[in-house]
Structures are given as structure tokens and as C-alpha cells.
Design an enzyme around this catalytic site. Structure first.
Site, PDB file in Angstrom:
ATOM      1  N   GLU A 119       0.820  -1.205   0.000  1.00 51.76           N
ATOM      2  CA  GLU A 119       0.000   0.000   0.000  1.00 51.76           C
ATOM      3  C   GLU A 119       0.865   1.270   0.000  1.00 51.76           C
ATOM      4  O   GLU A 119       0.588   2.220  -0.704  1.00 51.76           O
ATOM      5  CB  GLU A 119      -0.886  -0.031   1.267  1.00 51.76           C
ATOM      6  N   ASP A 120       1.890   1.271   0.821  1.00 54.90           N
ATOM      7  CA  ASP A 120       2.607   2.525   1.116  1.00 54.90           C
ATOM      8  C   ASP A 120       4.035   2.615   0.594  1.00 54.90           C
ATOM      9  O   ASP A 120       4.734   3.573   0.884  1.00 54.90           O
ATOM     10  CB  ASP A 120       2.672   2.742   2.643  1.00 54.90           C
TER      11      ASP A 120
END
Ligand code: MN
Length: 509
Positions: free
Chosen positions: A80-81
Site C-alpha cells: 500500500e505505502d
């Protein structure tokens, strides 16, 4: 141990103590991978980002999760990051771990908008999007650490996260029989959702603990003695303080009067076998007088979420009372860790029980969530061939449903492949009939293009529009929308006939 002090070594030591067969090298590799991926990133608190996945994984170890779940906990924010992709995770740690990580990303996208009456739908949505139970377990650990570090988050956002935990996460944990994590999520959130009430409950709990603790310790020592003298074997006898949020709810039920709460501290007697539970109950009753009507046999009649124990309340001293709980080590483990612990029992019985729990959640689609709580053991006995292996367990009964939002945040449940037309008619017939266009996530969206879970849908209405386009029938999915479109078409034809043919000539139908 306070979560803030956990290091990788703490995690590995805890894991070694718990499971000698744990794959330590794998966990170390996952940590190194996550550490490298998050390099340079900081949390709101200013700490290196890796502290978050590390604590998430530590909570998973506390929940007695298995290796793939712990690995997914370490990697849960990587895709996600960071620039690292799910494919890279798959290459490095296999498809199974990558799938859990993917599920976590999806669940993370569910937006909570605090509309109380739709909390139920949000819970369903959560379950629907977490196609694998293990995703939910990682999500709980992730959320618990986020709650523990809410101090560095702006107040409004902290409140929203805490409320969401109380309304969505904790009830799901409860349904999965994860009593320990449910209590921890609740207490961590309670502080931010109702700070004044939290302080009040904390104070009265601490005060009555101060008064009670020495006496309770004496009862525990005496119980050990009596059990030994009677030849009843036991694994452990310990005191357990009631968690604050559950104490708060109980106080509300009893006029805020702490003297009416009998289970502020419970004494837990963990024994080797079910027969020992009843034998130990007998020993305790022969020593201390039981309160009438307070014996609860959740062993022969488990609670709907699977909880099993034998409860009794006894007088121990000058009218003072305490609750005793008797359970086997296995019952204890399942009461604390619920579905997360079932993976440890990787035999047919364990599989069957996990399947059972999941089946219960699935059944909640038909029966209302709360109604489900009255389901008794007899209703649960059938689904033995529910699914063959634990790793295959999927909550895919919701796979044919989507959940979308109105701009105000109300959740609308629709069948999969539903279009903005179905959405418009689900809101109101008039909105459907006058629908001119639709915006999805602020972008114009063709009326015949299916919606996806999580979409925010806004219907653009044309007040002057006469009615629906019969072509909509080609792509409307819900029976409701179709019947409204047809109904309008009938009215139009009837009106046209009325206008064209003078009434005395019309046949009565
Ligand atoms: Mn996270």
C-alpha cells in the site's frame, strides 16, 4: 509488556516460547524485507514506520497466530505505502501471503462515515471484502496498534478511528470468539470515544480493585489448596479483572452501582479435562456457598460465538462475592483467541470448529446479526463438510453483493453488477425516474456501467424529465428498478390512450 517497548528480539523470543516449530528464519526475512521497503518513512509520532508493522506482528504472536499470518502482519503496509508491489511479495513469500496482503489493502479502503444505522452494513462489507478470515485477524492487530498510538493523531481523526473500532471491529471480533482482542480494541477505543466515562469507570474499577485484591488473592490461594487436597488436577488458578468497556456497559445496566457487579474480578480455574471442570466446581461449592441462580453451564450450552466455560458466583467473606470460571486449557485458548487459535488445532475437530464459526458469520446474512446470538448449539451441528481445509476458508457468501455510498455517507447494498440506475431506484422511485446522469467518486459515470464496492454515487436529477428510458431495462440489475421502470412505461401508455381516446368510448378494465 507495553507494546511501545517491543523489539524484533522480543517478538522472536515470544514466538519461540510459544511454538518451538515456528519458522524464525522466515519471520526474520519478512522483517528485513519490510524494514527495507519502509526505509526513511516515519509515523505521525515521528518514529520509524517499521515500528508499526513490528507491533502489529507482535500482537499477532500474542493472538497465537500462525507463521503466514505473522509474515502478512509484517508486510501488511508494504504494498500500500511503498514502491514494492504485491507481485514482489508473491515472488519472495509465496502466493498465500500475497493474497492475505491484498485482502488487507482492500479492507483498508472501506470508509467509515459514522452513519449509525448503517453500521450493520459496514460490518457486512468488511466481512465481504475480507475474503479470508486471516485478513481480519491481521486487520485487528493493525487496528489495535493504531489505537495504541492515537495520541499523535489529530483529535477528530482519532475519534473517528476509535468509534469505528468500537462499532465495527470489536463486534466482529466478538462474533469470531476473539474475547481477548475484542476487549483490548474496546478499551483502547473507549478512551477516545467517551473520555469522561472512561476516566469514571477506570477510577471505580481501580478503587474497588484496591479494596478487593488482597481478599481475592486469599481466595485464589485457598482454592488451590482445596483442589489439591481433593485430588482435582488443575493447570492454573488466576484472577482476571473485568475489562473497562464491558464493565461500563454493565454499570449502565445496573444504575451505575458498582456493588451490583459480581464479576468485576473473576477467578479462572484452568483444568485438563471437562470432567475436571465439574469436579472443581464441586470443590469450590463445598468450600464457599454459591449464590442461587448464578450457575451457568456454557460447557453443555456454549454461547453462540462458541464460548465455553462453567460459571458460578460464591460468597467468600462477610457477604462479599466473587465469580469462578472453570474451563479446560483448550476452551481458555479459544475464549481468548477464538478463530485465530483454531489454526493451531489443525486436526479434523479444529477444522470443523473453525468452519462452524465462519458458518455462523455467514448465516448472519439471513438472520439478523443480533438474532444470531440466540442460536443454540443444536443448530450448529450440521455443517461438517462446510469446507475441507482451513486455508480454503472463504467468506465469499457476500461475493455477489456490493456496498456503495450516497454522498451523505449512507450505505446502499446492491447485487453485484448493479448500475447507477439500480442505485437511483434504491434511493427513491422519483430519483430513478428523473435520473439524467451519475457521478461516481466525483467523475461522470455511464448509466450502464456497473458500480464497485466503496464507490460514492451521486445521481444527477433532471426535474423536467418525463420518466425513465425503457432502454434502462437492458442493464438494470435489481428487480426493484426493473419493476419501477416497467410500471412507469405502463402508466405512460395508459396516459397516452387516455389522451387519444375520448373517455366515453374507453372500455372499463
Ligand atoms: Mn497498518
Amino acid at each position: 509488556m507495553p507494546a511501545a517497548e517491543v523489539t524484533l528480539d522480543d517478538l522472536l523470543n515470544e514466538l519461540r516460547a510459544q511454538r518451538p516449530d515456528a519458522d524464525i528464519a522466515l519471520i526474520e526475512r519478512a522483517y528485513a524485507f519490510a524494514d527495507a521497503a519502509h526505509k526513511g518513512q516515519l509515523r505521525m509520532s515521528g518514529e520509524p514506520y517499521i515500528t508499526h508493522p513490528l507491533h502489529t506482528a507482535y500482537h499477532l504472536v500474542e493472538m497465537h497466530a500462525t507463521d503466514p499470518i505473522i509474515v502478512a502482519g509484517l508486510l501488511h503496509d508494504v504494498a500500500e505505502d511503498t514502491p514494492v508491489t504485491l507481485d514482489q511479495i508473491k515472488e519472495e513469500f509465496g502466493e498465500d501471503v500475497a493474497n492475505i496482503c491484498n485482502g488487507i489493502c482492500k479492507v483498508g479502503k472501506i470508509k467509515y462515515r459514522g452513519v449509525q444505522r448503517y453500521v450493520e452494513n459496514l460490518r457486512k462489507m468488511f466481512l465481504a471484502m475480507a475474503s479470508d478470515v486471516r485478513v481480519i485477524i491481521v486487520k485487528f492487530a493493525d487496528r489495535l496498534h493504531n489505537l495504541e498510538t492515537l495520541e499523535s493523531i489529530p483529535q477528530k481523526k482519532a475519534y473517528r478511528i476509535a468509534l469505528e473500532s468500537l462499532e465495527i471491529y470489536a463486534p466482529i471480533a466478538n462474533r469470531l470468539g476473539m474475547g481477548e482482542i475484542k476487549g483490548r480494541l474496546e478499551d483502547a477505543a473507549f478512551k477516545y470515544v467517551m473520555p469522561k466515562e472512561f476516566e469514571w469507570v477506570k477510577q471505580i474499577s481501580e478503587q474497588s480493585m484496591r479494596n478487593q485484591a488482597p481478599h481475592i488473592q486469599k481466595v485464589i490461594d485457598k482454592a488451590r489448596e482445596e483442589l489439591t487436597a481433593s485430588g482435582v488436577s488443575f493447570v492454573d488458578v488466576h484472577g482476571r479483572r473485568k475489562q473497562l468497556y464491558s464493565l461500563y456497559l454493565k454499570l449502565l445496566k445496573h444504575d451505575r452501582d458498582i456493588s451490583k457487579i459480581y464479576d468485576l474480578t473473576a477467578i479462572r480455574v484452568i483444568v485438563p479435562s471437562i470432567a475436571d471442570c465439574y469436579a472443581a466446581l464441586g470443590v469450590v461449592h463445598s468450600k464457599w456457598t454459591p449464590l442461587k441462580g448464578r450457575i451457568k453451564d456454557y460447557i453443555s450450552q456454549p454461547k453462540p460465538n462458541g464460548y465455553q466455560s462453567l460459571h458460578t458466583t460464591v460468597f467468600y467473606d462477610r457477604g462479599a462475592i466473587v465469580e469462578f470460571q472453570f474451563r479446560t486449557a483448550e476452551m481458555h485458548e479459544k475464549a481468548e483467541f477464538g478463530i485465530a487459535a483454531h489454526w493451531k488445532y489443525d486436526d479434523d475437530k479444529g477444522k470443523k470448529e473453525t468452519a462452524l464459526r465462519v458458518k455462523q458469520i455467514l448465516d448472519a446474512k439471513e438472520l439478523e446479526w443480533m438474532e444470531q446470538l440466540v442460536t443454540t448449539q443444536s443448530a450448529i451441528k450440521q455443517p461438517k463438510e462446510f469446507l475441507k481445509t482451513l486455508e480454503e476458508l472463504k467468506l465469499d457468501v457476500f461475493k455477489d453483493r456490493i456496498f456503495v455510498y450516497t454522498p451523505k455517507g449512507d450505505v446502499i447494498e446492491l447485487p453485484e453488477e448493479s448500475t447507477p440506475i439500480d442505485f437511483a431506484y434504491a434511493i427513491h422511485t422519483d430519483i430513478g425516474n428523473k435520473c439524467a446522469a451519475a457521478k461516481v467518486n466525483d467523475t461522470i459515470h455511464p448509466l450502464d456501467m456497473p458500480l464497485k464496492s466503496g464507490d460514492i454515487v451521486e445521481v444527477v436529477v433532471d426535474k423536467n424529465r418525463k420518466g425513465p428510458n425503457p432502454d434502462w431495462l437492458k442493464f438494470a440489475k435489481t428487480r426493484h428498478a426493473k419493476s419501477k421502470i416497467r410500471q412507469f412505461a405502463r402508466i405512460t401508455i395508459a396516459d397516452w390512450i387516455k389522451a387519444a381516446i375520448p373517455s366515453p368510448l374507453r372500455k372499463k378494465t
